[in-house]
Design a protein around this motif. Structure first.
Motif, PDB file in Angstrom:
ATOM      1  N   LEU A 200      -3.890  -1.960  -7.548  1.00 27.60           N
ATOM      2  CA  LEU A 200      -3.290  -0.668  -7.222  1.00 27.60           C
ATOM      3  C   LEU A 200      -3.804   0.402  -8.200  1.00 27.60           C
ATOM      4  O   LEU A 200      -4.152   1.516  -7.793  1.00 27.60           O
ATOM      5  CB  LEU A 200      -1.764  -0.786  -7.291  1.00 27.60           C
TER       6      LEU A 200
ATOM      7  N   VAL B 243      -7.265   1.452  -7.179  1.00 20.69           N
ATOM      8  CA  VAL B 243      -7.270   2.370  -6.038  1.00 20.69           C
ATOM      9  C   VAL B 243      -6.857   3.770  -6.495  1.00 20.69           C
ATOM     10  O   VAL B 243      -7.467   4.772  -6.115  1.00 20.69           O
ATOM     11  CB  VAL B 243      -6.337   1.855  -4.926  1.00 20.69           C
TER      12      VAL B 243
ATOM     13  N   TYR C 175      -9.551   5.538  -8.444  1.00 20.28           N
ATOM     14  CA  TYR C 175     -10.598   5.991  -7.528  1.00 20.28           C
ATOM     15  C   TYR C 175     -10.145   7.249  -6.792  1.00 20.28           C
ATOM     16  O   TYR C 175     -10.904   8.209  -6.629  1.00 20.28           O
ATOM     17  CB  TYR C 175     -10.931   4.878  -6.527  1.00 20.28           C
ATOM     18  N   TRP C 176      -8.895   7.235  -6.381  1.00 20.67           N
ATOM     19  CA  TRP C 176      -8.342   8.410  -5.687  1.00 20.67           C
ATOM     20  C   TRP C 176      -8.392   9.626  -6.608  1.00 20.67           C
ATOM     21  O   TRP C 176      -8.767  10.724  -6.198  1.00 20.67           O
ATOM     22  CB  TRP C 176      -6.909   8.110  -5.267  1.00 20.67           C
TER      23      TRP C 176
ATOM     24  N   THR D 123     -11.701  11.179  -6.559  1.00 22.33           N
ATOM     25  CA  THR D 123     -12.211  11.818  -5.337  1.00 22.33           C
ATOM     26  C   THR D 123     -11.994  13.327  -5.357  1.00 22.33           C
ATOM     27  O   THR D 123     -12.682  14.046  -4.659  1.00 22.33           O
ATOM     28  CB  THR D 123     -11.530  11.259  -4.072  1.00 22.33           C
TER      29      THR D 123
ATOM     30  N   PRO E  98     -15.350  12.224  -1.604  1.00 21.21           N
ATOM     31  CA  PRO E  98     -14.671  11.028  -1.098  1.00 21.21           C
ATOM     32  C   PRO E  98     -15.378   9.710  -1.407  1.00 21.21           C
ATOM     33  O   PRO E  98     -14.736   8.681  -1.464  1.00 21.21           O
ATOM     34  CB  PRO E  98     -14.588  11.279   0.408  1.00 21.21           C
ATOM     35  N   SER E  99     -16.702   9.722  -1.567  1.00 20.03           N
ATOM     36  CA  SER E  99     -17.399   8.456  -1.834  1.00 20.03           C
ATOM     37  C   SER E  99     -18.229   8.573  -3.092  1.00 20.03           C
ATOM     38  O   SER E  99     -19.044   9.491  -3.212  1.00 20.03           O
ATOM     39  CB  SER E  99     -18.333   8.094  -0.677  1.00 20.03           C
TER      40      SER E  99
ATOM     41  N   MET F 295     -14.994  14.271   4.197  1.00 19.18           N
ATOM     42  CA  MET F 295     -13.954  15.077   4.839  1.00 19.18           C
ATOM     43  C   MET F 295     -12.601  14.793   4.191  1.00 19.18           C
ATOM     44  O   MET F 295     -12.241  13.651   3.977  1.00 19.18           O
ATOM     45  CB  MET F 295     -13.895  14.680   6.321  1.00 19.18           C
TER      46      MET F 295
ATOM     47  N   LEU G 253      -0.187  18.275  -3.262  1.00 22.39           N
ATOM     48  CA  LEU G 253      -0.366  17.643  -1.954  1.00 22.39           C
ATOM     49  C   LEU G 253       0.946  17.449  -1.216  1.00 22.39           C
ATOM     50  O   LEU G 253       1.006  16.704  -0.248  1.00 22.39           O
ATOM     51  CB  LEU G 253      -1.028  16.271  -2.129  1.00 22.39           C
TER      52      LEU G 253
ATOM     53  N   ALA H 253      -0.718  12.286   2.375  1.00 20.59           N
ATOM     54  CA  ALA H 253      -0.977  11.532   1.157  1.00 20.59           C
ATOM     55  C   ALA H 253       0.320  11.047   0.516  1.00 20.59           C
ATOM     56  O   ALA H 253       0.400   9.918   0.022  1.00 20.59           O
ATOM     57  CB  ALA H 253      -1.767  12.389   0.167  1.00 20.59           C
TER      58      ALA H 253
ATOM     59  N   LEU I 247       1.299   7.210  -0.190  1.00 20.86           N
ATOM     60  CA  LEU I 247       1.687   6.718  -1.519  1.00 20.86           C
ATOM     61  C   LEU I 247       3.052   6.046  -1.460  1.00 20.86           C
ATOM     62  O   LEU I 247       3.252   4.983  -2.063  1.00 20.86           O
ATOM     63  CB  LEU I 247       1.756   7.890  -2.493  1.00 20.86           C
TER      64      LEU I 247
ATOM     65  N   MET J  24       2.779   2.724   0.218  1.00 22.00           N
ATOM     66  CA  MET J  24       2.024   1.816  -0.654  1.00 22.00           C
ATOM     67  C   MET J  24       2.928   1.269  -1.762  1.00 22.00           C
ATOM     68  O   MET J  24       3.012   0.060  -1.986  1.00 22.00           O
ATOM     69  CB  MET J  24       0.891   2.646  -1.244  1.00 22.00           C
ATOM     70  N   LEU J  25       3.611   2.181  -2.451  1.00 17.11           N
ATOM     71  CA  LEU J  25       4.468   1.754  -3.564  1.00 17.11           C
ATOM     72  C   LEU J  25       5.661   0.959  -3.045  1.00 17.11           C
ATOM     73  O   LEU J  25       6.072  -0.035  -3.648  1.00 17.11           O
ATOM     74  CB  LEU J  25       4.951   2.969  -4.356  1.00 17.11           C
TER      75      LEU J  25
ATOM     76  N   ILE K   7      -1.370  -2.304  -0.707  1.00 16.10           N
ATOM     77  CA  ILE K   7      -2.481  -1.603  -1.348  1.00 16.10           C
ATOM     78  C   ILE K   7      -3.552  -1.257  -0.328  1.00 16.10           C
ATOM     79  O   ILE K   7      -4.087  -0.147  -0.287  1.00 16.10           O
ATOM     80  CB  ILE K   7      -3.079  -2.479  -2.454  1.00 16.10           C
TER      81      ILE K   7
ATOM     82  N   ALA L  10      -4.832   2.418   0.611  1.00 15.96           N
ATOM     83  CA  ALA L  10      -6.232   2.739   0.319  1.00 15.96           C
ATOM     84  C   ALA L  10      -6.923   3.324   1.530  1.00 15.96           C
ATOM     85  O   ALA L  10      -7.771   4.216   1.407  1.00 15.96           O
ATOM     86  CB  ALA L  10      -6.961   1.485  -0.167  1.00 15.96           C
TER      87      ALA L  10
ATOM     88  N   LEU M  54      -5.708   7.056   1.479  1.00 13.32           N
ATOM     89  CA  LEU M  54      -6.006   7.839   0.281  1.00 13.32           C
ATOM     90  C   LEU M  54      -7.496   7.866  -0.021  1.00 13.32           C
ATOM     91  O   LEU M  54      -8.050   8.907  -0.352  1.00 13.32           O
ATOM     92  CB  LEU M  54      -5.250   7.268  -0.921  1.00 13.32           C
ATOM     93  N   VAL M  55      -8.134   6.715   0.035  1.00 13.24           N
ATOM     94  CA  VAL M  55      -9.541   6.659  -0.364  1.00 13.24           C
ATOM     95  C   VAL M  55     -10.380   5.987   0.722  1.00 13.24           C
ATOM     96  O   VAL M  55     -10.933   4.916   0.526  1.00 13.24           O
ATOM     97  CB  VAL M  55      -9.715   5.903  -1.709  1.00 13.24           C
TER      98      VAL M  55
ATOM     99  N   GLY N   4     -13.208   6.581   1.607  1.00 13.56           N
ATOM    100  CA  GLY N   4     -14.619   6.469   1.247  1.00 13.56           C
ATOM    101  C   GLY N   4     -14.908   5.402   0.219  1.00 13.56           C
ATOM    102  O   GLY N   4     -16.023   5.295  -0.269  1.00 13.56           O
ATOM    103  N   MET N   5     -13.905   4.621  -0.149  1.00 12.00           N
ATOM    104  CA  MET N   5     -14.113   3.573  -1.138  1.00 12.00           C
ATOM    105  C   MET N   5     -15.232   2.640  -0.679  1.00 12.00           C
ATOM    106  O   MET N   5     -15.334   2.330   0.504  1.00 12.00           O
ATOM    107  CB  MET N   5     -12.813   2.783  -1.279  1.00 12.00           C
TER     108      MET N   5
END
Lengths: 488, 226
Positions: A170, A173, A176-177, A180, A185-186, B1, B129, B134, B138, B141-142, B172, B176, B179-180, B182-183
């Motif tokens: 967690l 993540v 990483y967020w 961004t 984003p990447s 984006m 935000l 988002a 979150l 997720m939590l 998670i 993810a 939120l992300v 593009g990971m």
């Protein structure tokens, strides 16, 4: 020869060793395959700090990094792996389960491989996976003896650690967020990119991610209160595995905490992150000290000593600065060697006396003059008595603490270390000098395979207690700067 | 984006799927039978796959469609099947014994969601935000993380603990995706494989546990202390 050649050998040797050991039907072949694999890994790891001293090397498309921290931890890991492989030959033969030895050495070499891999990983996500892999492999080593106790230890180990490091995922993540917002984003999920982006990240998010990583990887490091799996797993695993868990695995997970600390160092929450580190370190040290005082079983005593030393290392990195970091890094090496020595002695004592209780091990020095002397010297060394390496590193960490705003923590640390010194050595007084009851039937013999690695481990502990080469100091200072531990 | 630039219909679908997943977590928390528990987990994985696919389509990450397919295969089919086999083989009581009654666990779970909402709101506030998807992501997720931990604590049957761990990871994974998105994809694929290996290891351990201790309840694990 370059760093990449060394890494190829470092990863190929244990992997091949694991394949040969698991594939062979013959226990002696498996022993040899694992031992040779570990020797080659050690030979390949030793030059890494020299390469790292000249600058970081990034390999395999950014997935592996040889920097000062990872090179140093690799050397610690490879040393313990090699010594444990030597010791395992003598120890595992006494279990009388020759048929299961190929499986054991296959898993053992694989465990060595994963613990060597984790510190060198450059990608935050892949590092998490590497740490998860170390758990999955070592669970079966903890469960190896298949007794109800070892099954209980294995189950607690895999459940607590898996749940714990899911928090670190967690944290990964979230960090990483946080990146961004400034990097798009990447982007590449490596330590250097995140550290560079940290000043522009939201401080609240960095702190949350750091705390999650500290608790998550801290579970694996054995920081209190997430340490509950550690004494069980260390005490129930076969002794060479305990040595690897303590000397190699805990350091590998500590690397993750330190890398996240380096990210926090570059952001405005550096101060709070260091306070969190110091608090976890102090609590670990304190709780471990009290469990050491009232411990009744010999391997659990060693396990709580590991919690104590991980607390000391966390304090070192928490104090930060050149002194704190140097002391913590050096403490990793000293603890790896010394705890290997202690678990070897404990394993030998347990096998020869056929008990896990301190109270039933008597006159150890008289029955086993050589191994007894080595074990006693190790016990004096691990409590941080002068002339041994751990005294030096603890002293440097304390200096780092007094130097900073953490003087109160350093005083507490010193007091707790003295408590551990008295309590730990008192257990050894019982095992060596307390007159036993009349029933002492002669304990079983201990093989030379078990004595040799103990002697080898003691030499550097003694040498580096007297003599700290200035090259070490330069190396650690540069590492402290690279990790952002020194306010510039 | 970025998320804020998405059309409202996209964020509504994200929100719907995320909340559906959270509700399914409550189904797991409140269910008495291991089988129901497992079905809810599988359904939750399908929700997450749906979420990956929608994020992939609306936010322009075609690789997320692949992740969605892999999620269905691994989390939606393979993992539930593996766990189902473990349940069948050990032929244990299929009733989940919990330390708290289901109704009380639901209440504690609700408190966990409120706590998660407060934390998520604070972070969202810090990042400017508030009012976007988002914060919802979150929160979910939590909350799933906390409820997963509740399941680990309240239940002592080995298999329900494994499912609790998988809920931790589902939470998670779900967060993810929003939120992300593009990971790096490699990371997510490797985590899916890693889960498979982990469940296989758990399967072997459960079998060992049964043969060494005679039950798979963690209440029997009380020998090591001090």
């Amino acid at each position: 020869m370059t760093a990449s050649d060394c890494l190829v050998a470092l990863f190929a040797a244990p992997a091949l060793g694991a394949a040969i050991a698991a594939g062979s039907r013959h226990p002696r072949v498996a022993e040899a395959a694992n031992l040779i694999g570990s020797l080659i890994a050690l030979a390949a790891a030793l030059p890494l700090p020299f390469f790292a001293a000249y600058g970081d090397t990034v390999l395999l498309g950014d997935y592996l990094i040889v920097d000062r921290l990872s090179a140093w931890v690799s050397v610690c890991t490879a040393l313990v792996y090699c010594l444990s492989s030597l010791f395992a030959i003598g120890y595992m033969r006494t279990l009388g389960e020759d048929a299961k030895l190929p499986t054991f050495y296959g898993l053992f070499a694989l465990f060595g491989w994963t613990t060597l891999l984790a510190p060198l990983v450059n990608n935050v996500g892949v590092y998490w996976i590497a740490i998860e892999l170390t758990t999955l492999v070592s669970t079966f080593l903890v469960a190896f003896e298949r007794t109800p106790e070892s099954m209980e230890a294995a189950w607690k180990y895999i459940m607590i650690v898996s749940a714990g490091i899911s928090l670190a995922l967690l944290g990964t993540v979230l960090i990483y967020w946080a990146g961004t917002f400034s990097l798009g984003p990447s982007y590449a999920l490596d330590w250097a990119t995140l550290t560079a982006a940290a000043p522009r990240m939201s401080p609240a998010l960095v702190m949350l991610a750091f705390l999650l990583a500290l608790v998550g990887y801290g579970t694996k490091v054995g920081l209190v209160p997430m340490h509950t799996w550690l004494p069980d797993a260390h005490a129930e695993a076969p002794a060479p595995v305990s040595a690897m868990l303590s000397g190699a695995l805990l350091n590998a997970a500590m690397v993750g905490v330190v890398r996240f600390l380096a990210i926090a160092n570059a952001s405005p929450v550096a101060r709070e992150a260091h306070v969190a580190m110091v608090l976890f370190g102090l609590v670990s040290l304190a709780v471990a000290a009290f469990f050491i005082v009232r411990q009744e079983r010999v391997k659990r005593l060693m396990a709580y000593s590991s919690v104590e030393h991980m607390g000391v290392i966390a304090l070192g990195f928490g104090f930060g600065g050149a002194f704190g970091t140097a002391g913590a890094l050096f403490h990793m090496l000293g603890h790896s060697l010394n705890k290997g020595l202690m678990f070897f002695g404990a394993g030998a004592a347990m096998r020869s006396y056929g008990t896990t209780e301190i109270a039933r091990i008597r006159d150890f020095g008289r029955h086993f003059p050589r191994i007894g002397a080595l074990w006693l010297a190790g016990a004096v060394a691990i409590t941080g008595a002068p002339v041994f390496a751990l005294f030096f590193s603890e002293f440097v960490i304390l200096l780092g603490g007094f130097d900073q705003r953490f003087a109160w923590a350093a005083y507490l640390m010193a007091a707790l270390l003295i408590l551990v010194f008295i309590a730990f050595l008192n257990h050894f007084r019982i095992m060596f000098h307390e007159p036993g009851e009349a029933e002492t039937d002669a304990p079983a013999r201990i093989s030379a395979w078990c004595v040799t690695p103990m002697a080898i481990a003691l030499v550097p502990l003694l040498v580096f207690g007297f003599w700290w080469p200035s090259a070490f100091w330069n190396y650690f200072e540069a590492a402290a700067h690279a990790l952002g531990m020194v306010a510039s | 984006m970025t998320l804020t630039a998405l059309p409202p219909i996209a964020t509504s679908i994200f929100g719907l799927l995320a909340i559906a997943a959270l509700l399914l977590t409550f189904v797991m928390l409140g269910s008495r039978w291991l089988d129901h528990y497992l079905y809810a987990f599988a359904a939750e994985s399908w929700m997450i796959a749906g979420l990956s696919a929608t994020v992939g389509i609306y936010a322009g990450y075609p690789e997320l469609i692949l992740i969605a397919l892999l999620t269905i295969v691994f989390r939606g089919v393979l993992l539930p099947y593996l766990i189902w086999r473990i349940i069948q083989r050990q032929a244990a009581d299929h009733e989940v014994e919990a330390i708290l009654r289901p109704s009380s666990s639901l209440l504690v779970g609700a408190a966990a969601v409120i706590f998660a909402l407060v934390v998520a709101y604070h972070i969202g506030d810090d990042l400017g935000l508030v009012g976007t998807v988002a914060v919802l992501a979150l929160t979910v997720m939590l909350a799933m993380k906390l409820i997963g931990f509740l399941m680990l604590v309240f239940r002592h049957e080995a298999i329900s603990q494994v499912l609790g761990l998988l809920v931790l990871e589902n939470g998670i994974f779900l967060g993810a995706q929003i939120l992300v998105p593009g990971m790096p994809m490699l990371f997510e694929i490797v985590i899916l494989f890693d889960l498979l290996v982990a469940v296989a290891c758990f399967g072997i351990l459960v079998r060992y546990l049964r043969s060494a201790i005679g039950s798979t309840s963690s209440l029997g694990l009380r020998k090591l202390r001090g």
